[in-house]
Design an enzyme around this catalytic site. Structure first.
Site, short mmCIF file in Angstrom:
data_model
loop_
_atom_site.label_atom_id
_atom_site.label_comp_id
_atom_site.label_asym_id
_atom_site.label_seq_id
_atom_site.Cartn_x
_atom_site.Cartn_y
_atom_site.Cartn_z
N LYS A 164 0.53 -7.75 -4.96
CA LYS A 164 0.94 -6.91 -3.82
C LYS A 164 2.33 -7.37 -3.38
O LYS A 164 2.58 -8.57 -3.27
CB LYS A 164 -0.08 -7.05 -2.68
CG LYS A 164 0.16 -6.11 -1.50
CD LYS A 164 -0.94 -6.24 -0.44
CE LYS A 164 -0.72 -5.30 0.74
NZ LYS A 164 -1.75 -5.42 1.78
N SER B 180 -3.87 -1.00 3.21
CA SER B 180 -2.51 -0.96 2.72
C SER B 180 -2.32 -1.42 1.27
O SER B 180 -1.29 -1.12 0.68
CB SER B 180 -1.65 -1.83 3.63
OG SER B 180 -2.04 -3.19 3.52
N SER C 22 -7.40 -3.80 4.58
CA SER C 22 -6.43 -3.41 3.55
C SER C 22 -6.80 -3.72 2.12
O SER C 22 -6.18 -3.21 1.20
CB SER C 22 -5.08 -4.06 3.84
OG SER C 22 -4.39 -3.26 4.75
N1 GLN Z 1 -5.57 -0.26 8.07
C1 GLN Z 1 -5.43 -1.37 8.96
C2 GLN Z 1 -4.17 -1.23 9.77
O1 GLN Z 1 -3.49 -0.29 9.60
C3 GLN Z 1 -5.49 -2.64 8.23
C4 GLN Z 1 -4.22 -3.06 7.60
C5 GLN Z 1 -4.33 -4.35 6.87
O2 GLN Z 1 -5.44 -4.86 6.68
N2 GLN Z 1 -3.20 -4.91 6.49
O3 GLN Z 1 -3.86 -2.06 10.55
#
Ligand code: GLN
Length: 462
Positions: free
Chosen positions: A66, A141, A165
Site C-alpha cells: 500500500k 482505503s 480499510s
Molecule cells: N473508511 C474509514 C474512514 O474513511 C476507514 C479508513 C481507514 O481505515 N484508513 O475513515
C-alpha cells in the site's frame, strides 16, 4: 504460498507477478511498479539458493505494498498530491521485516489519499476497480492491495486499517483481510492517519498465509513505543478457541443491512456450527455509538497528523503565494483532497476550546464504555461475528457526493478499531449478482490467531 526453491526460481515468480500486473492494468491497483529492483532482488535470492546459502521464509515471494508505507525503493505518495513525488527517507519496519525474509515488493498500490475513505475514489490518481465488477468500487482505503490479491497478481499485499480499510475492501473482493490488535505491527514509516487506531495488516487468500505474514511483521519495535511484545505464534495449528463459543451480533443483523449480506453471514454461522462452535445471538446496544465516536476522535487525530504538510517541511508547495500565510493556505488547499480537508475542519472543530469537552472528551469517555462492553462480552465468547459492511460493493460515483453515506460504510468496522481489538474479514459467500461478501470475526486483544484458527476450521469443513 509458493516459496522459491531449486525448482521454482524467484525470478520466474516475480516476472509472472509483474506480467499479471501488466495484464490487469485497467483495474488500476498499482500507482507505481518496482520492476527493475524486484527482478534484481529475485536474482540475488536465486544465486543464494544455487550456492546453498540460507534464505528467508518468504524467499522470492512477490507482494504489493500500500502506497502509504515508506520504502527507500521508489516514491511514497499516500495517493495524495501533497506527496506526489516524495522519496521517503526511511523504510517502514513492517517492510524491513518482510524483506529480511526474502519477500519482494513488486509495486505500490492505490488508496484513498491519506487512507481517508471507503472506496479508493479519494485517490488523487483515480479509483481502483472492483475485482468482480469493473463498474463497482474496490472498497477502501486499501483498495489497490485487496484487488491485487483478488486478481491473483500477488499472494499477499499490505494494507493499513484505521476504521475498516483492510476489512471492507477484503469483503468487497472476496479475500482475507486482517486488522490486528492495536500495537501488533509497528507503525514506524507508515504515513499517519489516526495514530490511536492505525494498525498494519495484510490481505491473503488463506488464514495460514495471513498467520505467516503477521508473524514476520509483528513484535516490539524501538521506533514505535506503542508496539506490543511479540505474542504471535509461528504455528497456527497449535492454536484453538478455548470456549468454542461465538456471539452473533444481533445489532448488526437488523434493518438497514442488505438481505444478501445477512444471508451470507448466516451461512457462515452454519459453517461455524458444523466446525463445532456454538453460536449465540448477542446484543451490544453501545455499538450504535461506534460510528459517532470514530468520526470525532479520528478527524481530531487526522487534523493533528496532517498539520505537518505545510509546504515548508516536505512535499508539495504551491507556486503563486505572496506571503507566508498564503503559502500555507494555497499549499494545503491545492495539496489535499476534499475529504482530507473535511476531516481537518471537523478535527479542528472538535478540538477547539469551547467544543473540546462537548465532543472530543465525550467521545473518549464513550470509547472507554465501548471497551468495557467488549471486555464483558469476551468473558463468554471467543469471538464475535457480524457483517464487515452493510452491503456489497457499490457503483463507482454512487456515494462520492454524499460523505455521510460513505461514512455509513464503516458502521460495523469502526467499533473494534476504537477498542484496539483484532478483527478479520473472511470470505462468506456471494450475492446472486456474483459480488463477494465478507463476514467479520472480532476477538479480544491479542487473540488475533484465535480468529484465524476459527477461520481455518471453517475452511476445512467447506
Ligand atoms: N473508511 C474509514 C474512514 O474513511 C476507514 C479508513 C481507514 O481505515 N484508513 O475513515
Amino acid at each position: 504460498m509458493k516459496i522459491a526453491d531449486k525448482n521454482t526460481k524467484a525470478v520466474d515468480l516475480v516476472r509472472a507477478a509483474l506480467e499479471k500486473a501488466k495484464a490487469c492494468e485497467e483495474y488500476h491497483c498499482f500507482l507505481s511498479m518496482n520492476e527493475a529492483r524486484a527482478l534484481e532482488h529475485a536474482a540475488e535470492i536465486d544465486r543464494k539458493i544455487a550456492k546453498g546459502e540460507p534464505v528467508g521464509k518468504l524467499a522470492g515471494v512477490p507482494y504489493a505494498l500500500k502506497d502509504n508505507y515508506s520504502s527507500r525503493e521508489g516514491v511514497t505518495t499516500a495517493a495524495a498530491k501533497m506527496l506526489d513525488n516524495f522519496p521517503a527517507p526511511v523504510t517502514a519496519t513492517a517492510v524491513t521485516r518482510l524483506e529480511a525474509e526474502g519477500a519482494i515488493m513488486i509495486g505500490r498500490t492505490n488508496l484513498d489519499a491519506y487512507a481517508h475513505g471507503s472506496s479508493t475514489e479519494n485517490s488523487y490518481f483515480g479509483p481502483t476497480l472492483n475485482a468482480y465488477d469493473k463498474e463497482r468500487v474496490a472498497g477502501g482505503s486499501s483498495g489497490g492491495s485487496a484487488v491485487a490479491v483478488a486478481l491473483g497478481i500477488v499472494p499477499f499485499a499490505l494494507g493499513s486499517d484505521t476504521g475498516g480499510s483492510i476489512r471492507q475492501p477484503a469483503s468487497f473482493n472476496g479475500v482475507y483481510g486482517i486488522k490486528p490488535t492495536y500495537g501488533t505491527v509497528s507503525r514506524y514509516g507508515v504515513v499517519a492517519m489516526a495514530s490511536s487506531t492505525d494498525t498494519m495488516g495484510c490481505f491473503t487468500n488463506t488464514p495460514e498465509d495471513m498467520s505467516l505474514i503477521m508473524d514476520i511483521m509483528s513484535g516490539k519495535d524501538a521506533k514505535d513505543s506503542t508496539t506490543l511484545d511479540k505474542f504471535w505464534q509461528a504455528d497456527l495449528t497449535k492454536i484453538t478457541a478455548p470456549k468454542k463459543k461465538i456471539g452473533l451480533i444481533a445489532d448488526f443483523m437488523g434493518d438497514g443491512v442488505n438481505e444478501e449480506v445477512k444471508t451470507c453471514v448466516k451461512d457462515y454461522t452454519k459453517k461455524l456450527e458444523q466446525a463445532g462452535y456454538t453460536v449465540e445471538e448477542v446484543s451490544m446496544p453501545i455499538l450504535k455509538y461506534g460510528l459517532a465516536i470514530y468520526y470525532i476522535v479520528q478527524p481530531a487525530e487526522v487534523a493533528s497528523n496532517l498539520s505537518r504538510y505545510d509546504g515548508i517541511r516536505y512535499g508539495f508547495r504551491a507556486e503563486d503565494y505572496t506571503d507566508l500565510d498564503s503559502l500555507y493556505s494555497k499549499t494545503r488547499d491545492e495539496g489535499f483532497m476534499p475529504e482530507n480537508k473535511r476531516r481537518i475542519m471537523i478535527g479542528n472543530f472538535v478540538l477547539s476550546s469551547g467544543f473540546f469537552d462537548a465532543y472530543f472528551l465525550k467521545a473518549q469517555k464513550a470509547r472507554t464504555l465501548l471497551i468495557d462492553a467488549y471486555n464483558k462480552i469476551f468473558e463468554d465468547y471467543d469471538a464475535l461475528l457480524c457483517p464487515v459492511a452493510p452491503a456489497p460493493s457499490f457503483k463507482l460515483g454512487e456515494k462520492t457526493n454524499d460523505p455521510l453515506a460513505m461514512y455509513m460504510e464503516d458502521v460495523m468496522s469502526v467499533p473494534p478499531s476504537m477498542a484496539g481489538l483484532p478483527a478479520v474479514s473472511v470470505p462468506a459467500g456471494k450475492t446472486a449478482a456474483g459480488l463477494p461478501v465478507g463476514a467479520q470475526l472480532v476477538g479480544q486483544r491479542q487473540n488475533d490467531q484465535i480468529l484465524l484458527a476459527i477461520a481455518k476450521s471453517v475452511e476445512e469443513i467447506a
